[in-house]
Design a protein around this motif. Structure first.
Motif, PDB file in Angstrom:
ATOM      1  N   ILE A  49     -47.201  -6.951 -41.387  1.00 28.58           N
ATOM      2  CA  ILE A  49     -45.898  -7.510 -41.011  1.00 28.58           C
ATOM      3  C   ILE A  49     -45.651  -8.766 -41.846  1.00 28.58           C
ATOM      4  O   ILE A  49     -46.522  -9.642 -41.952  1.00 28.58           O
ATOM      5  N   LYS A  50     -44.484  -8.855 -42.430  1.00 29.30           N
ATOM      6  CA  LYS A  50     -44.121 -10.014 -43.246  1.00 29.30           C
ATOM      7  C   LYS A  50     -43.763 -11.200 -42.343  1.00 29.30           C
ATOM      8  O   LYS A  50     -43.081 -11.039 -41.341  1.00 29.30           O
ATOM      9  N   LEU A  51     -44.242 -12.376 -42.715  1.00 29.06           N
ATOM     10  CA  LEU A  51     -43.913 -13.598 -41.980  1.00 29.06           C
ATOM     11  C   LEU A  51     -42.985 -14.450 -42.818  1.00 29.06           C
ATOM     12  O   LEU A  51     -43.303 -14.824 -43.951  1.00 29.06           O
ATOM     13  N   ASP A  52     -41.835 -14.754 -42.269  1.00 29.04           N
ATOM     14  CA  ASP A  52     -40.867 -15.629 -42.928  1.00 29.04           C
ATOM     15  C   ASP A  52     -40.834 -16.947 -42.156  1.00 29.04           C
ATOM     16  O   ASP A  52     -40.174 -17.070 -41.118  1.00 29.04           O
ATOM     17  N   PHE A  53     -41.596 -17.917 -42.668  1.00 29.98           N
ATOM     18  CA  PHE A  53     -41.747 -19.192 -41.962  1.00 29.98           C
ATOM     19  C   PHE A  53     -41.478 -20.325 -42.937  1.00 29.98           C
ATOM     20  O   PHE A  53     -42.286 -20.614 -43.806  1.00 29.98           O
ATOM     21  N   ALA A  76     -43.914 -10.729 -30.366  1.00 27.60           N
ATOM     22  CA  ALA A  76     -43.193 -10.334 -31.583  1.00 27.60           C
ATOM     23  C   ALA A  76     -44.041  -9.413 -32.446  1.00 27.60           C
ATOM     24  O   ALA A  76     -43.562  -8.399 -32.966  1.00 27.60           O
ATOM     25  N   ILE A  77     -45.318  -9.744 -32.606  1.00 28.36           N
ATOM     26  CA  ILE A  77     -46.234  -8.915 -33.414  1.00 28.36           C
ATOM     27  C   ILE A  77     -46.542  -7.604 -32.697  1.00 28.36           C
ATOM     28  O   ILE A  77     -46.560  -6.528 -33.299  1.00 28.36           O
ATOM     29  N   LYS A  78     -46.766  -7.714 -31.393  1.00 25.74           N
ATOM     30  CA  LYS A  78     -47.161  -6.554 -30.590  1.00 25.74           C
ATOM     31  C   LYS A  78     -46.124  -5.435 -30.645  1.00 25.74           C
ATOM     32  O   LYS A  78     -46.473  -4.250 -30.742  1.00 25.74           O
ATOM     33  N   TYR A  79     -44.845  -5.800 -30.579  1.00 26.81           N
ATOM     34  CA  TYR A  79     -43.788  -4.797 -30.519  1.00 26.81           C
ATOM     35  C   TYR A  79     -43.069  -4.607 -31.853  1.00 26.81           C
ATOM     36  O   TYR A  79     -41.943  -4.112 -31.887  1.00 26.81           O
ATOM     37  N   THR A  80     -43.714  -5.025 -32.948  1.00 25.58           N
ATOM     38  CA  THR A  80     -43.155  -4.806 -34.283  1.00 25.58           C
ATOM     39  C   THR A  80     -44.141  -3.963 -35.091  1.00 25.58           C
ATOM     40  O   THR A  80     -45.269  -4.398 -35.345  1.00 25.58           O
ATOM     41  N   ASN A  81     -43.713  -2.785 -35.500  1.00 24.08           N
ATOM     42  CA  ASN A  81     -44.576  -1.899 -36.288  1.00 24.08           C
ATOM     43  C   ASN A  81     -44.365  -2.084 -37.782  1.00 24.08           C
ATOM     44  O   ASN A  81     -45.277  -1.884 -38.576  1.00 24.08           O
ATOM     45  N   LYS A  82     -43.156  -2.424 -38.158  1.00 23.26           N
ATOM     46  CA  LYS A  82     -42.859  -2.671 -39.564  1.00 23.26           C
ATOM     47  C   LYS A  82     -41.715  -3.679 -39.642  1.00 23.26           C
ATOM     48  O   LYS A  82     -40.959  -3.864 -38.691  1.00 23.26           O
ATOM     49  N   SER A 118     -40.535  -7.633 -40.251  1.00 21.41           N
ATOM     50  CA  SER A 118     -40.928  -9.038 -40.383  1.00 21.41           C
ATOM     51  C   SER A 118     -40.733  -9.814 -39.091  1.00 21.41           C
ATOM     52  O   SER A 118     -40.057  -9.370 -38.170  1.00 21.41           O
ATOM     53  N   VAL A 119     -41.345 -10.979 -39.080  1.00 20.64           N
ATOM     54  CA  VAL A 119     -41.149 -11.970 -38.016  1.00 20.64           C
ATOM     55  C   VAL A 119     -40.676 -13.246 -38.695  1.00 20.64           C
ATOM     56  O   VAL A 119     -41.338 -13.747 -39.610  1.00 20.64           O
ATOM     57  N   SER A 120     -39.533 -13.749 -38.253  1.00 22.33           N
ATOM     58  CA  SER A 120     -38.957 -14.958 -38.860  1.00 22.33           C
ATOM     59  C   SER A 120     -39.021 -16.124 -37.889  1.00 22.33           C
ATOM     60  O   SER A 120     -38.731 -15.967 -36.700  1.00 22.33           O
ATOM     61  N   ILE A 121     -39.411 -17.286 -38.415  1.00 22.51           N
ATOM     62  CA  ILE A 121     -39.480 -18.506 -37.611  1.00 22.51           C
ATOM     63  C   ILE A 121     -38.692 -19.584 -38.337  1.00 22.51           C
ATOM     64  O   ILE A 121     -38.994 -19.916 -39.483  1.00 22.51           O
ATOM     65  N   TYR A 122     -37.678 -20.134 -37.679  1.00 23.02           N
ATOM     66  CA  TYR A 122     -36.850 -21.156 -38.306  1.00 23.02           C
ATOM     67  C   TYR A 122     -36.225 -22.045 -37.236  1.00 23.02           C
ATOM     68  O   TYR A 122     -36.248 -21.726 -36.041  1.00 23.02           O
ATOM     69  N   CYS A 123     -35.671 -23.168 -37.669  1.00 26.17           N
ATOM     70  CA  CYS A 123     -35.110 -24.162 -36.753  1.00 26.17           C
ATOM     71  C   CYS A 123     -33.674 -24.497 -37.121  1.00 26.17           C
ATOM     72  O   CYS A 123     -33.289 -24.415 -38.299  1.00 26.17           O
ATOM     73  N   LYS A 124     -32.905 -24.895 -36.106  1.00 29.33           N
ATOM     74  CA  LYS A 124     -31.549 -25.391 -36.320  1.00 29.33           C
ATOM     75  C   LYS A 124     -31.333 -26.606 -35.425  1.00 29.33           C
ATOM     76  O   LYS A 124     -31.709 -26.588 -34.259  1.00 29.33           O
ATOM     77  N   ASP A 125     -30.731 -27.649 -35.981  1.00 29.18           N
ATOM     78  CA  ASP A 125     -30.482 -28.881 -35.242  1.00 29.18           C
ATOM     79  C   ASP A 125     -28.977 -29.141 -35.224  1.00 29.18           C
ATOM     80  O   ASP A 125     -28.363 -29.312 -36.281  1.00 29.18           O
ATOM     81  N   ASN A 126     -28.371 -29.148 -34.025  1.00 33.79           N
ATOM     82  CA  ASN A 126     -26.925 -29.382 -33.927  1.00 33.79           C
ATOM     83  C   ASN A 126     -26.592 -30.810 -33.503  1.00 33.79           C
ATOM     84  O   ASN A 126     -25.464 -31.113 -33.133  1.00 33.79           O
ATOM     85  N   GLY A 127     -27.600 -31.677 -33.524  1.00 30.17           N
ATOM     86  CA  GLY A 127     -27.369 -33.080 -33.171  1.00 30.17           C
ATOM     87  C   GLY A 127     -27.838 -33.433 -31.781  1.00 30.17           C
ATOM     88  O   GLY A 127     -28.543 -34.428 -31.584  1.00 30.17           O
ATOM     89  N   GLU A 137     -37.810 -14.631 -34.409  1.00 30.59           N
ATOM     90  CA  GLU A 137     -37.054 -13.388 -34.472  1.00 30.59           C
ATOM     91  C   GLU A 137     -37.894 -12.285 -35.100  1.00 30.59           C
ATOM     92  O   GLU A 137     -38.555 -12.501 -36.122  1.00 30.59           O
ATOM     93  N   ASP A 138     -37.879 -11.102 -34.494  1.00 32.06           N
ATOM     94  CA  ASP A 138     -38.640  -9.971 -35.043  1.00 32.06           C
ATOM     95  C   ASP A 138     -37.728  -8.772 -35.256  1.00 32.06           C
ATOM     96  O   ASP A 138     -36.599  -8.734 -34.783  1.00 32.06           O
TER      97      ASP A 138
END
Length: 336
Positions: A206-210, A235-241, A243-252, A260-261
């Motif tokens: 599984i590709k990790l986008d971090f 996320a890993i358990k229920y993803t067979n193919k 990616s899993v993406s991890i990112y942040c957003k700050d709105n103030g 996200e998977d």
């Protein structure tokens, strides 16, 4: 108004008796040919005297009501603050309440002691089980030459996860959860969780986008790490193919962490209940990839999130993936 209704209901028998006596006295005076002016005068005196008596009695009744109302606010602490009983009936009521409180406190203390003993036992058990787990890991590493032991290593990792979850579950239910609130590096916590699950990413390809980010949140580092690990594990358990993406957003005002998977997603009928204790839903019951869901992980996450005053939102579409949002307030907080 409710107090007045209660008082009238309490003295209803006396009111009826007074009215009957008033009618009888009036009839006797009329029968004896007493002038109407004197009859009306006598009735006025009787009614006025009764009203004064009832008003004074209602004042005492209301005063007593307010005393008991104030005492009821502290009744959880002690039952020794009852006022002096007016009569034997109040005395019996107070004795009954004190007796019930005595038995309740005894049962409560017994329950607390039982839970404490159980917590101590499971804590000791988890720490003891870590020794053979570490020994088994070393044995697998020694015997890995020429043999594929990835399956055995994965199963050992799951055993370690379940043992750690049992310990965290006991700590979560304890009377004093060991929260240490301070400024925490969110990137550091995520990085440690990703490192822990690196083998699973590799095994499932599984590709990790971090993407790296520099954000501080006010939280408990250990419990926040547990939440992220649980979400990442699902996320890993229920993803067979994919990616899993991890990112942040700050709105103030809020900082939102997204995990996200591209996995199997969650059935729309299950989504509102996935944080309920023991609820596994359609995907959990199907024993996906040989791993049967327990329905405890997200339940614990929701409890911890609430205690830490964070928020968790989950969006999912069956067959397309799941997006988990952890929302942290970025308002200035004093940390002691």
């Amino acid at each position: 108004m409710e107090v007045l209704k209660s008082y009238i209901y309490r003295i209803r028998v006396f009111i009826v008796i007074f009215v009957i006596l008033l009618v009888l006295v009036t009839g006797i005076m009329v029968f004896n040919n007493i002038p109407y002016e004197e009859i009306i005068y006598a009735i006025c005196i009787l009614v006025f005297t009764a009203l004064v008596a009832y008003i004074y009695d209602f004042y005492l009744f209301y005063k007593r009501y307010k005393e008991l109302k104030n005492i009821s606010k502290n009744i959880e602490v002690a039952v020794d603050s009852f006022p002096v009983p007016y009569n034997c009936l109040e005395e019996e009521y107070q004795a009954m309440i004190k007796k019930l409180a005595y038995y309740f406190n005894g049962a409560l203390n017994e329950n607390i002691n039982t839970f404490k003993e159980m917590e101590e036992y499971y804590t000791m058990w988890v720490h003891q089980i870590k020794t053979p787990i570490a020994a088994m890991r070393l044995l697998l590493q020694e015997k890995s030459g020429g043999f594929d032991v990835s399956y055995e290593q994965a199963q050992l990792f799951r055993i370690e996860q379940y043992a750690e979850m049992a310990l965290q579950y006991m700590r979560l239910g304890s009377q004093s959860t060991d929260f240490v609130i301070k400024k925490v590096s969110l990137h550091k916590v995520i990085k440690e969780a990703v490192h822990k699950y690196a083998r699973m990413f590799i095994q499932k390809k599984i590709k990790l986008d971090f993407k790296e980010f520099d954000s501080l949140v006010t939280s408990d580092e250990k419990w926040l790490g547990f939440i992220i690990e649980q979400v990442l594990s699902n996320a890993i358990k229920y993803t067979n193919k994919g990616s899993v993406s991890i990112y942040c957003k700050d709105n103030g005002s809020n900082l939102t962490l997204f995990i996200e998977d591209t996995g199997i997603g969650i059935n729309s009928a299950d989504l509102p209940r996935i944080c309920e204790k023991g609820y596994t839903g359609y995907n959990g019951h199907e024993k996906y990839n040989g791993k049967l869901s327990t329905g405890i992980g997200l339940y614990m996450c929701s409890k911890i999130i609430k205690k830490l005053s964070h928020k968790m939102e989950i969006e999912s579409e069956e067959g397309k993936g799941t997006k988990v949002k952890l929302i942290f307030s970025t308002k200035t907080l004093e940390v002691y």
